[in-house]
Each structure stands twice: as structure tokens, then as C-alpha cells.
Scaffold this motif. Structure first.
Motif, PDB file in Angstrom:
ATOM      1  N   UNK A 228       8.401  -9.692 -53.782  1.00  6.69           N
ATOM      2  CA  UNK A 228       8.952 -10.032 -55.093  1.00  6.69           C
ATOM      3  C   UNK A 228      10.476  -9.931 -55.083  1.00  6.69           C
ATOM      4  N   UNK A 229      10.986  -8.870 -54.460  1.00  5.38           N
ATOM      5  CA  UNK A 229      12.437  -8.708 -54.390  1.00  5.38           C
ATOM      6  C   UNK A 229      13.062  -9.827 -53.563  1.00  5.38           C
ATOM      7  N   UNK A 230      12.417 -10.186 -52.459  1.00  7.12           N
ATOM      8  CA  UNK A 230      12.930 -11.253 -51.598  1.00  7.12           C
ATOM      9  C   UNK A 230      13.017 -12.574 -52.353  1.00  7.12           C
ATOM     10  N   UNK A 231      11.969 -12.914 -53.073  1.00  6.28           N
ATOM     11  CA  UNK A 231      11.959 -14.157 -53.846  1.00  6.28           C
ATOM     12  C   UNK A 231      13.002 -14.110 -54.972  1.00  6.28           C
ATOM     13  N   UNK A 232      13.129 -12.951 -55.572  1.00  6.61           N
ATOM     14  CA  UNK A 232      14.066 -12.776 -56.693  1.00  6.61           C
ATOM     15  C   UNK A 232      15.509 -12.952 -56.215  1.00  6.61           C
ATOM     16  N   UNK A 233      15.865 -12.277 -55.135  1.00  5.67           N
ATOM     17  CA  UNK A 233      17.226 -12.377 -54.614  1.00  5.67           C
ATOM     18  C   UNK A 233      17.529 -13.788 -54.106  1.00  5.67           C
ATOM     19  N   UNK A 235      16.270 -16.552 -55.174  1.00  2.00           N
ATOM     20  CA  UNK A 235      16.443 -17.442 -56.324  1.00  2.00           C
ATOM     21  C   UNK A 235      17.829 -17.264 -56.949  1.00  2.00           C
ATOM     22  N   UNK A 236      18.259 -16.017 -57.063  1.00  2.32           N
ATOM     23  CA  UNK A 236      19.579 -15.758 -57.639  1.00  2.32           C
ATOM     24  C   UNK A 236      20.686 -16.348 -56.762  1.00  2.32           C
ATOM     25  N   UNK A 258       8.378 -21.012 -60.556  1.00  2.00           N
ATOM     26  CA  UNK A 258       7.773 -20.397 -61.749  1.00  2.00           C
ATOM     27  C   UNK A 258       7.395 -18.938 -61.497  1.00  2.00           C
ATOM     28  N   UNK A 259       7.670 -18.104 -62.474  1.00  5.04           N
ATOM     29  CA  UNK A 259       7.264 -16.705 -62.389  1.00  5.04           C
ATOM     30  C   UNK A 259       8.275 -15.771 -61.759  1.00  5.04           C
ATOM     31  N   UNK A 260       9.353 -16.316 -61.162  1.00  2.92           N
ATOM     32  CA  UNK A 260      10.348 -15.458 -60.529  1.00  2.92           C
ATOM     33  C   UNK A 260      11.038 -14.571 -61.560  1.00  2.92           C
ATOM     34  N   UNK A 261      11.367 -15.148 -62.708  1.00  2.00           N
ATOM     35  CA  UNK A 261      11.984 -14.389 -63.783  1.00  2.00           C
ATOM     36  C   UNK A 261      10.956 -14.272 -64.917  1.00  2.00           C
ATOM     37  N   UNK A 262      10.201 -13.181 -64.971  1.00  2.00           N
ATOM     38  CA  UNK A 262       9.140 -13.016 -65.965  1.00  2.00           C
ATOM     39  C   UNK A 262       9.654 -13.138 -67.399  1.00  2.00           C
ATOM     40  N   UNK A 263       8.863 -13.773 -68.226  1.00  3.79           N
ATOM     41  CA  UNK A 263       9.213 -13.966 -69.644  1.00  3.79           C
ATOM     42  C   UNK A 263       8.587 -12.846 -70.475  1.00  3.79           C
TER      43      UNK A 263
END
Length: 297
Positions: A228-233, A235-236, A258-263
Motif C-alpha cells: 500500500x505504501x509503495x503504491x501510494x508513494x 502515485x504521489x 482507483x483506491x490509492x487515496x481512500x475516500x
């Protein structure tokens, strides 16, 4: 489209070649120079090979000790893991700092080789970025104490050494990875028609970004998984890097998966908007109090 993996291999080669040679190797080289480069006899060659192999074994044992006892491992623990004495260890290393440097250099080279392997065959800039981020996080996840050991030695080494003693400078993660990332970015910028001269600050900034996030995550593993952290970083970072390619006239997708930045749930979103309307500024006192509380925990 090609890749910059070939140049990444050059980084590994340059990094390892810059490592200060062991005392035994230097002595052998000085002796050969003194005697006009005369061929060493078989016995000296066998001793040099033995010394090299024994140093490698001790470095491996020291790394195992770091993994078992932590980044603040002592020489007694290293000797016990190596099943030998400190006296024997110092026959192959000039001092404790020499052994620590050797462990740090091996760890850094191990990480770089992992990054090169992760980038092999990757052709798209976005995939290259994601592979690099994941490779770094995998290394610090699987060997966190080795990572901490290296970074501690880098900090201590930088403070203690004078500019004249560059030979003893630790081969560290950030500078070598920064070089590799910069070369990757320069490669893609050039083939995209962009001037690669500004690739280096990009590379250094990316490494600092990932490293800081990685340091935080090692202390807060329960907040998100490594993937999750890998995908998040990724994407940023890609939202900024993708803009480079768009400015060069290339069509790239910079929207995160989709889903990287939870709503937030609907009720939470309504509450957040209400709070924002009530207080549009930042409550400095509350922010300072939150920081103090975080550091006191």
C-alpha cells in the motif's frame, strides 16, 4: 523504448570500485609498486585470496549479527556470531570503523543490485518509478536493522571525517541511489526531448522523499502494508513526473489508480466541510500541541 538499466549497472560498478581497498590489498599493492611491479609468488597470492575470503566471511557474520542484535550491535556480539575473537577480527580489519564500513558498503551494494534487478526489462517511466520504490521498501522491510545500521554509520561517518579522508567515507544508500535514480530520469527526459540537466535534483528529491516515508513506515507498520505504501508513494511521485512528459507533448496518464487515496464516508466528508467553513485557518496552538504530544509518546 529502451531502458537505463545498463547505466544503472555502471552505477553499481562505480560504487564498488570507489570503495576503499582492505589494508591487506593496499599493502600488497604498495609492495608490488616498491619492487617495480614484480610478479608475486604463489604463496603471497594464496594468502591474498585467503585474506579476501576471510574478510568476506567476517562481513557476512557481522551482517548476521546486525540482523539478530540490531543496529547498535557490539563487537563482542559480532565476534560471537562469527565464532571467533575480536583479536582475530582485527587481523583482517584495521579497526571497528573499518569493519562497520565494510558492512555498510556490502549492504548498499546489495540494495543497488536489487534495484537494478527490479528495473531489468521495465520500459515505461511510470513502471520504472513503481519498481524502484517497491525495491527500496522491500529492502528496508526485509532487513530493517541493516538499513538502520547503514544510516547510523553514514551520519557518524559524515560528522567525523575531514574532507581529506574521503577513502574512509561510507558508501551510503542515499547518495548512490540518488545517482541511479538521476540517471534513470535523465535517460527518460532525453528520449522525450527534454533537457536532462535538471535530472539530478529530481533524483535526489525522490530518494529523500522515499527514504523519509520509509523511515516513518518502519515505526508505523500497522498504518498500512508495504504494498500500500509503495503504491501510494508511486502515485504521489508520478503526478509530478508525469507532468514532465506532458510538457514534452507526450500523452501519459497521471491519475492515480482507483483506491490509492481512500475516500471518507459521506458523513465524515460533510463534517469535514463544516469544520473547514467554521475555521478556514490553521489553529497553530493546536498544531503545536499535537506535535508535542506525538514526540512525548
Amino acid at each position: 523504448m529502451g531502458t537505463a538499466v545498463g547505466t544503472a549497472n555502471d552505477v553499481v560498478e562505480a560504487a564498488t570500485s570507489s570503495v576503499r581497498r582492505p589494508p591487506g590489498d593496499r599493502q600488497a599493492a604498495d609492495s608490488a609498486k616498491k619492487h617495480g611491479g614484480a610478479r608475486t609468488d604463489g604463496r603471497r597470492e594464496r594468502w591474498a585470496e585467503h585474506r579476501k575470503a576471510r574478510r568476506s566471511e567476517l562481513i557476512d557474520a557481522a551482517t548476521d549479527a546486525v540482523i539478530e542484535y540490531g543496529a547498535n550491535v557490539g563487537m563482542d556480539q559480532i565476534a560471537a556470531t562469527a565464532k571467533t575473537s575480536k583479536t582475530v577480527i582485527y587481523r583482517y580489519f584495521s579497526d571497528k570503523a573499518d569493519l562497520h564500513q565494510a558492512v555498510a558498503e556490502q549492504a548498499a551494494t546489495h540494495l543497488i543490485e536489487g534495484l537494478v534487478a527490479a528495473l531489468e526489462g521495465v520500459t515505461l517511466p511510470r513502471d520504472t518509478l513503481a519498481a524502484g520504490v517497491n525495491a527500496f521498501l522491500t529492502e528496508i522491510d526485509e532487513r530493517p536493522e541493516v538499513y538502520r545500521f547503514v544510516m547510523m554509520r553514514v551520519a557518524q561517518n559524515s560528522e567525523a571525517l575531514s574532507p581529506r579522508d574521503e577513502r574512509r567515507r561510507v558508501l551510503d544508500y542515499p547518495s548512490i541511489i540518488g545517482e541511479l535514480v538521476s540517471m534513470q530520469i535523465a535517460f527518460y527526459m532525453k528520449i522525450s526531448g527534454l533537457d536532462p540537466i535538471r535530472a539530478r535534483p529530481w533524483g535526489v528529491a525522490i530518494v529523500g522523499f522515499i527514504r523519509s516515508a520509509g523511515d516513518w513506515w518502519l515505526e508505523h507498520r500497522d498504518s498500512m502494508s508495504r504494498d500500500e505504501l509503495s503504491e501510494y508513494l508511486s502515485a504521489l511521485l508520478w503526478s509530478g513526473m508525469g507532468g514532465l512528459y506532458i510538457s514534452a507533448g507526450m500523452e501519459v496518464e497521471i491519475s492515480p489508480p482507483p483506491g490509492i487515496f481512500p475516500i471518507l464516508p459521506k458523513d465524515a466528508r460533510i463534517e469535514a466541510r463544516a469544520m473547514a467553513e467554521k475555521n478556514t485557518g490553521t489553529d497553530i496552538d493546536a498544531a503545536i500541541q499535537s506535535v508535542r504530544q506525538a514526540f512525548s509518546e
